[in-house]
Design an enzyme around this catalytic site. Structure first.
Site, short mmCIF file in Angstrom:
data_model
loop_
_atom_site.label_atom_id
_atom_site.label_comp_id
_atom_site.label_asym_id
_atom_site.label_seq_id
_atom_site.Cartn_x
_atom_site.Cartn_y
_atom_site.Cartn_z
N MET A 5 7.05 -5.88 -2.34
CA MET A 5 6.98 -5.34 -3.67
C MET A 5 7.38 -3.96 -3.72
O MET A 5 7.13 -3.26 -4.50
CB MET A 5 5.28 -5.46 -4.37
CG MET A 5 5.11 -6.98 -4.47
SD MET A 5 3.90 -7.17 -6.00
CE MET A 5 2.34 -6.11 -5.36
N GLY A 6 7.87 -3.39 -2.68
CA GLY A 6 8.45 -2.16 -2.61
C GLY A 6 7.53 -1.08 -2.40
O GLY A 6 6.44 -1.43 -2.20
N TYR A 7 7.90 0.29 -2.76
CA TYR A 7 7.24 1.42 -2.47
C TYR A 7 6.92 1.43 -0.87
O TYR A 7 5.64 1.49 -0.57
CB TYR A 7 6.10 1.49 -3.28
CG TYR A 7 5.83 3.14 -3.72
CD1 TYR A 7 6.85 3.83 -4.46
CD2 TYR A 7 4.62 3.75 -3.25
CE1 TYR A 7 6.40 5.14 -4.96
CE2 TYR A 7 4.21 4.90 -3.44
CZ TYR A 7 5.21 5.74 -4.06
OH TYR A 7 5.08 7.15 -4.21
N GLY A 37 3.66 0.35 7.17
CA GLY A 37 3.35 -1.17 7.48
C GLY A 37 4.39 -1.99 7.04
O GLY A 37 4.56 -3.04 7.79
N HIS A 38 5.05 -1.83 6.05
CA HIS A 38 6.28 -2.90 5.79
C HIS A 38 7.24 -2.63 6.72
O HIS A 38 8.04 -3.50 7.21
CB HIS A 38 6.73 -2.22 4.35
CG HIS A 38 6.10 -2.44 3.11
ND1 HIS A 38 5.59 -1.42 2.49
CD2 HIS A 38 5.74 -3.66 2.42
CE1 HIS A 38 5.00 -1.97 1.23
NE2 HIS A 38 5.04 -3.21 1.39
N GLN A 56 -0.99 -9.10 8.10
CA GLN A 56 -2.34 -9.81 8.18
C GLN A 56 -3.27 -8.88 7.08
O GLN A 56 -4.33 -9.32 6.95
CB GLN A 56 -2.86 -9.72 9.36
CG GLN A 56 -2.09 -10.61 10.48
CD GLN A 56 -2.45 -10.65 11.86
OE1 GLN A 56 -3.52 -9.63 12.10
NE2 GLN A 56 -2.24 -11.54 12.70
N SER A 61 0.70 0.34 -0.84
CA SER A 61 1.46 0.80 -1.91
C SER A 61 0.40 1.59 -2.77
O SER A 61 0.51 2.69 -3.34
CB SER A 61 2.45 -0.07 -2.50
OG SER A 61 3.04 -0.51 -1.42
N ARG A 62 -0.60 0.88 -2.92
CA ARG A 62 -1.78 1.28 -3.95
C ARG A 62 -2.63 2.35 -3.51
O ARG A 62 -3.04 3.01 -4.29
CB ARG A 62 -2.69 0.08 -4.19
CG ARG A 62 -1.98 -1.02 -4.98
CD ARG A 62 -3.14 -1.91 -5.59
NE ARG A 62 -2.47 -3.05 -6.52
CZ ARG A 62 -2.01 -4.23 -6.27
NH1 ARG A 62 -2.19 -4.78 -4.85
NH2 ARG A 62 -1.65 -4.92 -7.21
P1 AMP Z 1 3.33 -5.93 -0.47
O1 AMP Z 1 4.71 -4.97 -0.86
O2 AMP Z 1 2.21 -5.14 -0.54
O3 AMP Z 1 3.53 -7.14 -1.43
O4 AMP Z 1 3.48 -6.25 0.91
C1 AMP Z 1 4.64 -6.72 1.71
C2 AMP Z 1 4.28 -7.34 2.93
O5 AMP Z 1 3.85 -6.16 3.69
C3 AMP Z 1 3.18 -8.43 2.93
O6 AMP Z 1 3.44 -9.52 3.85
C4 AMP Z 1 1.80 -7.55 3.25
O7 AMP Z 1 0.75 -8.37 3.90
C5 AMP Z 1 2.49 -6.51 4.35
N1 AMP Z 1 1.71 -5.21 4.18
C6 AMP Z 1 1.35 -4.51 3.59
N2 AMP Z 1 0.50 -3.58 3.83
C7 AMP Z 1 0.59 -3.81 5.14
C8 AMP Z 1 0.23 -2.98 6.57
N3 AMP Z 1 -0.86 -1.92 6.02
N4 AMP Z 1 0.35 -3.49 7.51
C9 AMP Z 1 0.94 -4.78 7.80
N5 AMP Z 1 1.47 -5.20 6.82
C10 AMP Z 1 1.39 -4.82 5.47
#
Ligand code: AMP
Length: 282
Positions: free
Chosen positions: A30-32, A36-37, A148, A186-187
């Site tokens: 979802m960007g930002y 981790g991404h 995860q 991102s939050r």
């Molecule tokens: P999101 O943008 O939050 O929807 O996350 C996109 C992908 O990044 C999803 O597969 C999340 O599980 C992964 N993700 C988000 N935060 C982390 C993190 N801290 N460590 C590893 N993967 C992450």
């Protein structure tokens, strides 16, 4: 790096790559973007010839009172970071392009989506499964990488891919944390300075439970109390949405830890809801 917002162009670019015999990896986001991404991108690059990343704040996975409108966005920065991390194609559709006005088809895995985050976010996983299925149909990746951190999401997507024979290898990657233990999200930008300073207590609570388990406590109810007591002490303003021990694949409840068990938690700090988890080895 190509940046495409149009579904037809995405489909064609991916089809061309496949026609050349190249394999494709997909990382939906979802960007930002945060580290981790980026850790997912770096790993995904090693798994296939071409890396496709989507940046899409998917409206169907947000409930009516959630943070869709204020979800953080910075496409310029995301584009730069993606290019720096070997992304070959960044897909950045508008919501109007992803969903027909009379969109009527949903993909659901209700058995795995009722508990944990699904209990307080009833339409969330239906939105996730539907958009991930659409992305799989557009990109037709060989492999897709998920974090995860969203363990329930990962378990649901694995089940969906198995049940529907989607033929995409699903790879889960470890939670990437700030130096003080807070899971990157991102939050996290929503947190006030005070909340940010205290938020590592969530990870601290998980570690406290892990230590108690090592010391011989295997009763899930007692271990859950240890987590809640830790938060009450270190993060007195927080409200625990849930702290549950579940089977890592079926997400069914575990009363006594005799096999690897997931401790999954969600905590409200003010209006911000943060999730974290730890796979506990016995
Ligand atoms: P999101 O943008 O939050 O929807 O996350 C996109 C992908 O990044 C999803 O597969 C999340 O599980 C992964 N993700 C988000 N935060 C982390 C993190 N801290 N460590 C590893 N993967 C992450």
């Amino acid at each position: 790096m190509d940046v495409l917002a149009d579904l037809t162009s995405l489909r064609e670019r991916c089809r061309n790559w496949r026609a050349q015999g190249l394999t494709l990896a997909l990382v939906p986001t979802m960007g930002y973007l945060h580290a981790g991404h980026l850790s997912l991108f770096d790993h995904a690059r090693t798994l296939a010839d071409r890396l496709v990343v989507s940046v899409f704040v998917n409206p169907t996975q947000f409930g009516p009172n959630e943070d869709l409108d204020r979800y953080p966005r910075d496409l310029e920065r995301d584009t730069r970071l993606a290019a720096e991390h070997g992304v070959d194609l960044l897909f950045t559709p508008e919501a109007g392009a992803m969903y027909h006005p009379d969109h009527a088809t949903w993909v659901e895995v209700p058995e795995l989506a009722q508990g944990l985050c699904g209990a307080s976010r009833p339409v969330h996983f239906r939105g996730v499964c539907t958009v991930v299925t659409k992305l799989f149909g557009l990109v037709r990746p060989d492999v897709a990488v998920f974090g995860q951190k969203d363990w329930q999401q990962l378990a649901i997507i694995r089940r969906m891919v198995r049940d529907l024979d989607l033929g995409v290898e699903i790879v889960g990657r470890p939670i990437y944390r700030e130096a003080d233990g807070l899971a990157m999200s991102s939050r996290n930008v929503y947190l006030t300075a005070d909340e940010r300073a205290q938020a590592p207590a969530i990870h601290g609570g998980l570690l406290r439970v892990q230590a108690a388990l090592k010391a011989g406590e295997a009763d899930a109810a007692k271990l859950a109390l240890i987590f809640r007591a830790h938060l009450a002490e270190k993060l007195p303003g927080a409200r625990v949405d849930y702290a549950e021990f579940v089977h890592p694949d079926s997400l069914g409840p575990v009363a006594r830890l005799g096999a690897p068990t997931l401790l999954a938690v969600a905590v409200f700090l003010g209006k911000v809801r943060l999730i974290d988890n730890m796979l506990l080895e016995v």
